[in-house]
Design a protein around this motif. Structure first.
Motif, short mmCIF file in Angstrom:
data_model
loop_
_atom_site.label_atom_id
_atom_site.label_comp_id
_atom_site.label_asym_id
_atom_site.label_seq_id
_atom_site.Cartn_x
_atom_site.Cartn_y
_atom_site.Cartn_z
N VAL A 298 0.84 -1.20 0.00
CA VAL A 298 0.00 0.00 0.00
C VAL A 298 0.88 1.25 0.00
O VAL A 298 0.65 2.20 -0.77
CB VAL A 298 -0.95 0.00 1.22
N CYS A 299 1.89 1.25 0.85
CA CYS A 299 2.79 2.41 0.93
C CYS A 299 3.57 2.59 -0.37
O CYS A 299 3.77 3.73 -0.82
CB CYS A 299 3.77 2.22 2.09
N GLU A 300 4.01 1.49 -0.98
CA GLU A 300 4.81 1.59 -2.20
C GLU A 300 3.99 2.06 -3.39
O GLU A 300 4.45 2.88 -4.19
CB GLU A 300 5.43 0.22 -2.51
N GLU A 301 2.76 1.58 -3.51
CA GLU A 301 1.95 1.91 -4.67
C GLU A 301 1.12 3.18 -4.49
O GLU A 301 0.89 3.91 -5.46
CB GLU A 301 1.03 0.74 -5.01
N LEU A 302 0.68 3.45 -3.28
CA LEU A 302 -0.17 4.62 -3.03
C LEU A 302 0.56 5.74 -2.29
O LEU A 302 0.01 6.83 -2.13
CB LEU A 302 -1.41 4.22 -2.23
N GLY A 303 1.76 5.46 -1.82
CA GLY A 303 2.58 6.47 -1.20
C GLY A 303 2.12 6.88 0.19
O GLY A 303 1.25 6.26 0.80
N PHE A 304 2.73 7.95 0.69
CA PHE A 304 2.42 8.45 2.02
C PHE A 304 0.95 8.85 2.13
O PHE A 304 0.30 8.59 3.15
CB PHE A 304 3.32 9.65 2.32
N VAL A 305 0.44 9.48 1.09
CA VAL A 305 -0.96 9.94 1.11
C VAL A 305 -1.90 8.75 1.23
O VAL A 305 -2.84 8.77 2.04
CB VAL A 305 -1.28 10.75 -0.16
N GLY A 306 -1.68 7.70 0.45
CA GLY A 306 -2.53 6.52 0.53
C GLY A 306 -2.43 5.81 1.86
O GLY A 306 -3.44 5.37 2.42
N ALA A 307 -1.20 5.72 2.40
CA ALA A 307 -1.00 5.05 3.68
C ALA A 307 -1.71 5.80 4.80
O ALA A 307 -2.37 5.19 5.66
CB ALA A 307 0.49 4.94 3.99
N VAL A 308 -1.58 7.13 4.81
CA VAL A 308 -2.25 7.94 5.84
C VAL A 308 -3.76 7.83 5.71
O VAL A 308 -4.48 7.78 6.72
CB VAL A 308 -1.79 9.41 5.75
N THR A 309 -4.25 7.77 4.48
CA THR A 309 -5.69 7.61 4.27
C THR A 309 -6.20 6.32 4.89
O THR A 309 -7.25 6.31 5.57
CB THR A 309 -6.02 7.62 2.76
N VAL A 310 -5.48 5.23 4.68
CA VAL A 310 -5.87 3.94 5.26
C VAL A 310 -5.84 4.01 6.78
O VAL A 310 -6.75 3.55 7.46
CB VAL A 310 -4.95 2.82 4.75
N ILE A 311 -4.79 4.62 7.32
CA ILE A 311 -4.68 4.74 8.78
C ILE A 311 -5.84 5.56 9.34
O ILE A 311 -6.45 5.21 10.37
CB ILE A 311 -3.33 5.37 9.16
N LEU A 312 -6.18 6.66 8.69
CA LEU A 312 -7.28 7.51 9.16
C LEU A 312 -8.62 6.78 9.09
O LEU A 312 -9.49 6.99 9.94
CB LEU A 312 -7.34 8.80 8.34
N LEU A 313 -8.79 5.91 8.08
CA LEU A 313 -10.01 5.13 7.99
C LEU A 313 -10.12 4.17 9.18
O LEU A 313 -11.21 4.00 9.75
CB LEU A 313 -10.04 4.34 6.68
N PHE A 314 -9.01 3.56 9.57
CA PHE A 314 -9.04 2.69 10.75
C PHE A 314 -9.31 3.50 12.02
O PHE A 314 -10.05 3.05 12.91
CB PHE A 314 -7.71 1.93 10.89
N VAL A 315 -8.72 4.68 12.11
CA VAL A 315 -8.98 5.55 13.26
C VAL A 315 -10.45 5.91 13.33
O VAL A 315 -11.08 5.89 14.41
CB VAL A 315 -8.10 6.82 13.20
#
Length: 417
Positions: A298-315
């Motif tokens: 996820v981090c490699e293909e979607l980058g920092f923005v994608g990773a943070v988005t996933v984390i915020l969804l879990f939050v």
């Protein structure tokens, strides 16, 4: 107001306005939670498909092999979630269900030690059923939440005592932890213990007793790890610790390979990523890229923005889960909501922490993302129960509104306009 007052004077009932009828008729679950779950599941299936493509081909299967299977599991899980969301969660508030689920999970954990398989990981965690395998530890997570919610609810007035509020749960957690460590499955052991401690805390146990429980648990876990490393000469835990402390400087290249490749994948993503499907580490460089380390892809293909988005969804999912727990109509519903929310939240945190090198590799999956039918369907079923608890909350609020004086019908005219 005049029409309602005239109706009341004549002994009639005040007319309900259209918005109130809608709320009563729909009896909705938490729509925001549904949307968050669907987004997480959608991203998870897509990313798991991308991460597993090369592995599937290398194994002689079509590239979509794992992605298609995960998609089927997701669809079945959604159906289960939808059905469960309409089943009164109080069905689990029965002694034979609570005790039976716990006893069943213990039997399955014993069976996995007798007839289980390791699937090449060196850890005996799965039972092979031919066309599919499943992890009894996923059943154990569910069973602990249900049993703890039931017993804490039954003993609410006595949770301040060690005899009722601590000792029974110490024994129950100890049995599960011992069987899990025999596999070994350190991450699931930690997760279930954290779930149990969280529910005991919310259930009303004293802080001093909880502190004592945590100390005993940590010492017991340390003793088990030391025994396996020294007496049984099991180097599993030592290898995981060394690879975490110095993944790039360690001479044990084989032991540090997975952590190295994970960090390389995260670093390669940059701000916006390399693009969906463009990962390089998934081409057999990063082991378990479709499972425990899918977040690195996820981090490699979607980058920092994608990773943070996933984390915020879990939050957001965790926040919504606790909100539902706070608004639950009874103690049992509150405890079940807390248990399932803590499970998803801590499991997501531990997985992301492992992938990013924050904690040693513990072999824990990422909810809604990692490949695995048993885990995914159990997680969606638990979300269905959480949605049912939220639906019960709305029904109660609607009933209360019926007893209150009906509002002015003028907004109804404005809505029609």
């Amino acid at each position: 107001m005049e029409q309602n007052e005239i109706r009341a004077a004549k002994g009639g009932k005040a007319k309900r306005t259209r918005p109130e009828r809608r709320r009563v008729r729909l009896g909705p679950a938490d729509l925001t939670l549904v949307i968050v779950i669907l987004i997480l599941l959608g991203i998870g299936v897509i990313m798991m498909f991308s991460a597993s493509y090369a592995i599937a081909i290398n194994e002689g299967n079509p590239g979509h092999f794992y992605g298609l299977r995960q998609g089927v599991f997701a669809m079945v899980g959604l159906v289960v979630m939808f059905i469960v969301s309409f089943i009164d969660y109080h069905i689990f508030q029965k002694a034979w269900i609570a005790l039976g689920s716990y006893a069943g999970s213990v039997i399955l954990l014993i069976l996995v030690l007798l007839i289980g398989t390791d699937l090449g990981t060196g850890c005996q965690r799965w039972i092979d059923l031919g066309p599919m395998t499943f992890q009894p530890s996923e059943i154990a997570k569910f069973a602990v939440v249900i049993l703890f919610a039931y017993t804490i609810d039954q003993n609410a007035s006595r949770m301040k005592t060690i005899k009722t509020g601590i000792l029974p749960y110490l024994v129950l957690l100890g049995i599960i932890a011992a069987l899990l460590m025999k596999q070994p499955h350190l991450s699931c052991t930690l997760l279930i213990c954290m779930i149990g401690v969280s529910m005991i805390y919310v259930g009303g146990a004293r802080y001093s007793h909880l502190f004592l429980l945590v100390i005993v648990g940590v010492l017991a876990l340390a003793a088990v790890v030391a025994y396996k490393m020294v007496v049984e000469d099991v180097d599993y835990f030592g290898t995981r610790l060394n690879t975490w402390l110095d993944p790039f400087g360690s001479e044990d290249e084989a032991g540090t390979w997975q952590t190295r490749q994970s960090l390389i994948a995260i670093g390669s993503g940059g701000l916006f990523g390399m693009g969906l499907g463009e990962s390089r580490q998934k081409y057999l460089y990063l082991p378990e890229s479709e499972n425990d380390f899918v977040f690195a892809i996820v981090c490699e293909e979607l980058g920092f923005v994608g990773a943070v988005t996933v984390i915020l969804l879990f939050v957001m999912l965790v926040v919504l889960g606790f909100h539902i727990a706070a608004k639950a109509k009874d103690r049992f519903g509150m405890l079940v909501a807390v248990g399932f929310t803590v499970q998803i939240g801590i499991q997501a945190f531990l997985n992301i922490a492992v992938v990013s090198g924050l904690v040693p590799n513990t072999g824990i999956s990422l909810p809604f993302f990692s490949y695995g039918g048993t885990a995914l369907m159990m997680q969606l079923a638990q979300m269905g129960i959480l949605l049912n608890i939220s639906r019960a909350r709305y029904v109660v609020e609607s009933k209360k509104k019926k007893e209150e004086p009906a509002p002015d019908p003028e907004p109804e005219f404005l809505l029609d306009a």
